[in-house]
Write an enzyme that holds these catalytic residues in place. Structure first.
Site, mmCIF file in Angstrom:
data_model
loop_
_atom_site.group_PDB
_atom_site.id
_atom_site.type_symbol
_atom_site.label_atom_id
_atom_site.label_comp_id
_atom_site.label_asym_id
_atom_site.label_seq_id
_atom_site.Cartn_x
_atom_site.Cartn_y
_atom_site.Cartn_z
ATOM 1 N N LYS A 191 0.847 -1.199 0.000
ATOM 2 C CA LYS A 191 0.000 0.000 0.000
ATOM 3 C C LYS A 191 0.879 1.245 0.000
ATOM 4 O O LYS A 191 1.869 1.310 0.724
ATOM 5 C CB LYS A 191 -0.901 0.010 1.246
ATOM 6 C CG LYS A 191 -1.649 1.336 1.502
ATOM 7 C CD LYS A 191 -2.662 1.681 0.421
ATOM 8 C CE LYS A 191 -3.304 3.065 0.669
ATOM 9 N NZ LYS A 191 -4.168 3.470 -0.472
ATOM 10 N N CYS B 185 -2.084 10.040 -6.711
ATOM 11 C CA CYS B 185 -3.212 9.803 -5.791
ATOM 12 C C CYS B 185 -4.239 10.921 -5.959
ATOM 13 O O CYS B 185 -3.927 12.081 -5.734
ATOM 14 C CB CYS B 185 -2.751 9.752 -4.341
ATOM 15 S SG CYS B 185 -4.175 9.654 -3.219
#
Ligand code: DHB
Length: 310
Positions: free
Chosen positions: A43, A129
């Site tokens: 992650k 992101c």
């Protein structure tokens, strides 16, 4: 034979998770290692633990998924400790460590920490992101992207890749490839989610996720043609020394085949992994083998980057 070569490393097959799916905890990461996946990526980490956005923040949809997780993660030391421990064990493939700072300084601080560690795998700098409120994606700002890479390569000496958002105009591919070709990048990973989609449920007249009023990154079947376009457009423009991880919209072995045909060296699975769990990799490797056998292909190199035009 599904073995995949990637920058002088060899993996049993080209499949792995897409970052953000099934890779938050050591338990999930161990489950990926125990699966049929060729390797894994952690992650995306920030320097310290983050709780992320309020829930519900991920929703599986008929045609894919929408998410606005907001970078929940255990912090860089947690993931760095994990890959350092695993890389000393037999039968563990070369691993990928993803970092995604909230600022350029945080990215650089994390890269410095990884550089000074004994990590011997690939580090992925996430420039895409879309889900932290008030923080635009770095990779849609070409000047910021170039500055980031200039600074990163001054202090980072290990193999480095970048995770890119989807682009939609051929002029953007030209500009971004020209920037990327200036650096000794190991690879690019394309695509991240198609940012800031809006799913609407007509029955309830509501959005599907809580953060940002329902806007979130799209994955799954919605994004496959965009992912293939980005893989292929970059393969046509990047130096041969820069490898490509194709990510986006993989549901079947045929979709994996299409990514590789478009030029991908490795292929990541997000939405379908979230739906099915790590067993998805057994199915996808079998389906990819079946597609190859039908076509009498014996190795990935028999069709990689061999897409035909009309
Ligand atoms: C998150 C989503 C992304 O697409 C990404 O690249 C990094 C983080 C998130 O919301 O956690």
């Amino acid at each position: 034979n599904l073995s995949a070569t990637f920058q002088n490393h060899t993996f049993a097959n080209p499949l792995m998770n897409a970052s953000g799916v099934h890779c938050y905890t050591t338990t999930q990461l161990d489950e990926l290692l125990a699966s049929s996946a060729g390797t894994l990526v952690t992650k995306s980490a920030t320097m310290a633990y983050r709780q992320g956005n309020p829930k519900p923040r991920y929703r599986s949809l008929a045609l894919g998924s929408i998410n606005s997780m907001g970078l929940p993660n255990e912090g860089l030391p947690y993931y760095l400790d994990y890959v350092l421990a695993k890389q000393t064990q037999a039968d563990v493939p070369t691993l990928f460590l993803s970092v995604a700072g909230i600022s350029m300084q945080e990215d650089l601080d994390m890269l410095a920490q990884v550089d000074q560690s004994d990590f011997n795998g690939f580090t992925e700098l996430n420039l895409s992101c879309p889900n932290v409120p008030g923080k635009p994606q770095v990779a849609y700002d070409f000047e910021a992207t170039e500055k980031m890479l200039d600074s990163a390569f001054k202090l980072f000496h290990k193999p480095l890749g970048v995770k890119l958002p989807p682009y939609f105009d051929l002029a953007q591919f030209d500009i971004v490839a020209k920037i990327l070709n200036q650096y000794p990048l190991a690879y690019i990973n394309t695509i991240n989610s198609v940012g800031n989609g809006l799913y609407i449920d007509v029955d309830s007249e509501t959005v599907a996720i809580k953060p940002k009023g329902g806007f979130g990154g799209l994955g799954g079947a919605y994004v496959l043609p965009t992912a293939l376009a980005n893989v292929h457009a970059f393969r046509q423009r990047l130096n041969d020394s820069i490898a490509i991880i194709g990510t986006g919209g993989v549901q079947t072995g045929a979709d994996v085949f299409a990514h590789i045909l478009a030029g991908a060296d490795l292929v990541q699975v997000g939405t379908q992994l979230a739906k099915d769990g790590p067993d998805v990799f057994a199915r996808l490797t079998q389906e990819l083998s079946d597609v190859m056998a039908q076509k009498d292909y014996h190795n990935l190199s028999d069709f990689k980057n061999n897409l035909k035009e009309l």
